[in-house]
Design a protein around this motif. Structure first.
Motif, PDB file in Angstrom:
ATOM      1  N   ILE A 100       2.374   1.941  -3.331  1.00 29.11           N
ATOM      2  CA  ILE A 100       1.437   2.414  -4.340  1.00 29.11           C
ATOM      3  C   ILE A 100       1.013   3.850  -4.072  1.00 29.11           C
ATOM      4  O   ILE A 100       0.906   4.651  -4.989  1.00 29.11           O
ATOM      5  CB  ILE A 100       0.176   1.522  -4.369  1.00 29.11           C
ATOM      6  N   LYS A 101       0.734   4.156  -2.793  1.00 26.13           N
ATOM      7  CA  LYS A 101      -0.001   5.385  -2.516  1.00 26.13           C
ATOM      8  C   LYS A 101       0.771   6.491  -1.809  1.00 26.13           C
ATOM      9  O   LYS A 101       0.415   7.649  -1.947  1.00 26.13           O
ATOM     10  CB  LYS A 101      -1.232   5.051  -1.652  1.00 26.13           C
ATOM     11  N   TYR A 102       1.755   6.152  -1.000  1.00 32.97           N
ATOM     12  CA  TYR A 102       2.366   7.210  -0.188  1.00 32.97           C
ATOM     13  C   TYR A 102       3.128   8.162  -1.087  1.00 32.97           C
ATOM     14  O   TYR A 102       3.878   7.754  -1.981  1.00 32.97           O
ATOM     15  CB  TYR A 102       3.310   6.600   0.857  1.00 32.97           C
ATOM     16  N   TRP A 128       0.839  -1.213   0.000  1.00 30.94           N
ATOM     17  CA  TRP A 128       0.000   0.000   0.000  1.00 30.94           C
ATOM     18  C   TRP A 128       0.868   1.255   0.000  1.00 30.94           C
ATOM     19  O   TRP A 128       0.642   2.185  -0.760  1.00 30.94           O
ATOM     20  CB  TRP A 128      -0.900  -0.054   1.223  1.00 30.94           C
TER      21      TRP A 128
END
Ligand code: HEM
Ligand code: CU
Ligand code: CU
Lengths: 610, 256
Positions: free
Chosen positions: B89-91, B86
């Motif tokens: 992908i997102k930070y 996660w």
């Protein structure tokens, strides 16, 4: 406690004076049993409306753009096109109303309204609810709210059409039907709060003499904790609804940013500066706990049914109670798992993922304890038991699909796909609704004073069970294929075309599933009046409601009660029978045993003489 | 059943699919375990005659503890294991340096795409400039915006390059969904969200809207073309030429 019991009765007697009239008994009744039945009948009506909507949705998904068979051309022109096929506008209204009706007008009224009202006073040995008048108001808000919601049909633009989650700005710039939806949910919220306050007070103050909290059956525990969640969560929903109402009507901008481009509406008086995500936080702060409102009472009912028909004490009673409490309180801190892809800070995604994973633990505890209850039991598969057993195994599937979605990276892909739709239905239909069936059959004898048809009930169960899985299991596969939820025509996308046969398979199952529910209604309608007379305690169960006559009269019990033990003493060695009611005193028990031994020795003597 | 997942062509999609498979196998194991026990019990522990007594037993704390602790450990492990992927992908601090930035704007029911023109710089934009003819709200005063390229429902990207998409919406919430890249991100009006991805295979892929945005929601389809850098450059040049031609002719008509 005695005093409270007494007041309750006085209040009752006062309203009782001229209760012979039809209106007082059947319409504006303050008797918790009648209110429970009113909730039940109203919810059944909505079940069929919501179910019909679902079948229209399914028809369109299996055969996009094809006319609805038989009735297509008879439907109003605002719903279908000239050929009789569902229009995209109506489709969007259908999916919105299906979700809203099933959640707020079927599952919650059946589990909380019907079982809460019927079971709480009877299971704790009270003569009615603490506030019978509030209880009546709580019921009457519900059909009124339902009518308001359905009235959208007569408005320009039709019924609400922004999904049951009503995300603004879509819902803030919507047609009048959306406003009716808001008002309706607001009233239903009040209905819930009035009910919740009543349940909490009744459980705390009106238990029969001798009944400690840890003598409560799981159904009462579950509804009690549910009521606490309702009282905490519903005001938040109500305030969010009020803001949405103002955004629609008074040009406020709680949920609307500056300069929204909406050709269909004059936006010049809307200043902007609001945040669409605020709605999602407020909505899910209520609606995640609400999913537990929809499952906890079911878990309670199932626990009671399994223990009764396995003739075994509920495994790990205290662990079961603590698991419910844990679910309720953890349930307040997981709402963000609906918002992983919403644009919320991904750091919050991490924290909500951890809390969501943790909340799966009490669910696992409950499952293992149900298994433990069945271990070395003597199970009898009556209709309530079949439905309860199905509940457990369907709930396991729903919990496991929850783990996929709780894992944030996986959720990136399956969020807003049919995987979610599969999950919802495994927990809400496979879970909650099977629990509703279990409870309805279980208490049918007590509610009506008659026995239902076991045969019809078993047909109903098996057809429902098979077609339920045929309908909803493939939805996980559609979700894995990426099929978005809430789309009118999947064949627009090349990558979804291969799934059309699966969509047809689902629709065929759904049709059978829908029509099979007529068996339930037939069973109820016919045997409610024409069934064999029920005994006081046909299931040989321990809890207090079975000590009352079937059906219980106004005021419930025909003799004073005292509680001596917990609700699950099945097959106890100190009893000669395979059950031991909570009200049997130790002296009675000695007496029973003496009697039994005398009979035994008589039999032995007789054999000796032969 | 895992074959039903659409082909994955992005780098981080590997991580998503890996987790999916892991949870899938764990779920199947738990499902089989629970249901086997369940069915055995159902067969084994039936009542044979009326009044027959069952085993009178209330539970066992050790068992209770272990079936609390084991799932707890398992689910916590899954949470922390998932979190690594996660974060990648997102930070925002893990975002790789993009080779190409594309702005995407949702509107009921189509997608607008915007590329920085030949100067590689986007014109300044502000929400208040947004209008049906200016979907991104580009400041008309800013010279950098003159050569920006905008288009509808077609997106082109070079293969094997890191793409950063800046996402927002003109009206209601949409969701930018690339099934084959395992990308999904809501487009929220009034807010810009960054999404990055990376395609390792050329071809045409579908872009869908995944958030209900009105009755035309299902029509919100766009096509993503992944092509070699060279072809991509040609495409951009073509767009740029087209734009100049149309600008010139527009100017010509206004001059007349
Ligand atoms: C093991 C327990 C559970 C876990 C881990 C879990 C997890 C989740 C997650 C992460 C989502 C959001 C998915 C998404 O939109 O991307 C979700 C949605 C949902 N869950 Fe669960 N869930 C669990 C149990 C339940 C139960 C017991 C119910 C209800 C009785 C329930 C009802 C729902 C509903 C209605 C939605 C969809 C809401 C919507 O977007 O329309 N879940 N669940
Ligand atoms: Cu939730
Ligand atoms: Cu959409």
């Amino acid at each position: 406690m005695e005093a409270a019991l007494h007041t309750g009765h006085d209040g009752h007697a006062a309203g009782h004076g001229h209760s012979n009239s039809f209106i007082r008994t059947y319409v504006f009744s303050t008797d918790h049993k009648m209110i429970a039945k009113q909730f039940m009948v109203t919810a059944f009506i909505f079940l069929f409306i919501g179910g019909a909507f679902a079948l229209f949705i399914r028809w369109q998904l299996a055969y996009p753009g094809e006319p609805i068979p038989v009735i297509g051309t008879m439907l109003p022109s605002t719903w279908v096109n000239d050929a009789g096929a569902v229009t995209a506008e109506w489709y969007t209204q259908l999916l919105t109303m299906h979700g809203t009706i099933m959640i707020f007008a079927v599952i919650i009224p059946l589990l909380v309204g019907t079982f809460g009202n019927f079971a709480i006073p009877l299971m704790i040995g009270a003569d009615d609810m603490a506030f019978p008048f509030l209880n009546m108001v709580s019921y009457w808000l519900f059909p009124i709210a339902g009518l308001i919601m359905m009235a959208g049909f007569f408005m320009e633009g039709g019924m609400a059409a922004s999904g049951w989650t009503a995300y603004p700005p879509l819902s803030a710039i919507a047609s009048p039907g959306q406003t009716l939806w808001i008002v309706s949910l607001f009233l239903i919220g009040f209905s819930s709060i009035l009910g919740g306050v009543n349940y909490i007070t009744t459980v705390l103050n009106m238990r029969a003499p001798g009944m400690k909290m840890f003598d409560l059956p799981m159904t009462v525990w579950a509804v009690f904790i549910t009521a606490i969640i309702i009282v905490i969560g519903t005001p938040v929903l109500a305030s969010a609804l009020a803001m949405l109402f103002m955004d629609n009507f008074l040009h406020t901008s709680f949920f609307q940013p500056e300069n929204l481009i909406v050709p269909t509406r004059d936006m010049s008086r809307t200043a902007g500066g609001g945040q669409p995500l605020l709605w999602q936080h407020l909505f899910w702060f209520y609606s995640h706990p609400a999913v537990y409102i929809m499952i906890l009472p079911g878990m309670g009912v199932v626990s009671d049914v399994i223990s009764t028909f396995a003739r075994k004490p509920l495994y790990g009673y205290r662990a079961m109670v603590f698991a419910i409490v844990a679910i309720a309180f953890l349930g307040i801190v997981v709402w963000g798992h609906h918002m992983f892809q919403s644009g919320m800070n991904p750091l919050l995604g991490t924290t909500f993922m951890v809390s969501t994973m943790v909340i799966a633990v009490p669910s696992a505890i409950k499952t293992f304890n149900w298994l433990g209850t069945m271990w070395r039991g003597k199970m009898e598969f009556t209709a309530p038991m079949l439905n309860a057993v199905a509940f457990v195994s369907m709930f396991v599937i729903g919990g496991l699909s929850g783990i996929f979605m709780a894992s944030t990276p996986v959720d990136v892909f399956i969020h807003d796909t049919y995987f979610i739709v599969g999950h919802i239905h495994y927990v809400l239909f496979g879970g909650s609704l099977f629990a509703v069936f279990a409870g309805l059959y279980y208490w049918f004898p007590k509610m009506s004073g008659r026995m239902y048809s076991e045969r019809l009930a078993k047909w109903h169960f098996w057809i429902t069970f098979v077609t339920f899985n045929g309908t909803f299991f493939p939805m996980h596969i559609l979700g894995m294929g990426g099929m978005m939820r809430r789309i009118y025509d999947p064949t627009v996308y090349d990558f979804l075309k291969p799934f059309q046969p699966m969509n047809e398979f689902i629709t065929i199952n759904a049709m059978i599933l829908g029509f099979a529910q007529l068996l339930l209604i037939a069973n109820f309608a016919w045997y409610w009046f024409g069934g064999r007379k029920a005994k006081r305690n046909p299931w040989r169960a321990n809890t207090l409601e079975w000590q009352a006559p079937s059906p219980p009269p106004h005021g419930n019990f025909d003799r004073p009660l005292h509680v001596y033990r917990g609700p699950y003493e099945y097959s106890a060695p100190e009893s000669v029978q395979d059950y031991l009611p909570q009200t049997t005193s130790p002296e009675d028990l000695v007496e029973q045993r003496r009697h039994h031994e005398m009979r035994l020795s008589q039999v032995q003597q007789a054999e000796h003489l032969d | 059943m895992l074959d039903w997942l659409p082909e994955n062509v992005s780098v981080f999609g590997e991580g998503v699919d890996h987790l999916f498979r892991l949870i899938y196998y764990i779920s199947i194991a738990i499902f089989l375990l629970v249901n086997t026990i369940y069915i055995l019990f159902i067969i084994r522990y039936r009542r044979k005659r009326k009044g027959e007594k069952a085993y009178h037993y209330h539970g066992n704390n050790l068992l209770e503890f272990s079936w609390t602790a084991l799932p707890f450990a398992l689910f916590l492990f899954l949470a922390f294991y998932s979190d690594g992927i996660w974060e990648d992908i997102k930070y925002s601090e893990k975002k790789p340096n993009p080779d190409l930035v594309v702005e995407v704007m949702g509107q009921a029911y189509l997608w607008h795409f915007r590329y920085p023109g030949s100067d590689g710089i986007f014109g300044r934009r502000e929400r208040r400039f947004i209008s049906p003819t200016n979907p991104f709200g580009v400041d008309p005063e800013d010279p950098n915006g003159r050569d920006d390229l905008t288009g509808i429902n077609t997106m082109h990207i070079p293969v094997n390059k890191t793409i950063l998409v800046r996402l927002s919406s003109m009206d209601v919430i949409h969701s930018f969904f690339l099934p084959n890249m395992r990308v999904k991100q809501d487009a929220v009006p009034g807010q810009w969200v960054d999404v990055w991805f990376n395609s390792v295979k050329t071809g045409e892929y579908e872009i869908a809207c995944a958030e209900l945005c009105g009755s035309g929601h299902y029509l919100m389809r766009a096509v993503l073309t992944v092509q070699p850098q060279r072809e991509f450059d040609t495409w951009i040049d073509e767009q740029y030429t087209n734009k100049r031609v149309s600008l010139a002719s527009a100017q010509a008509t206004t001059n007349e």
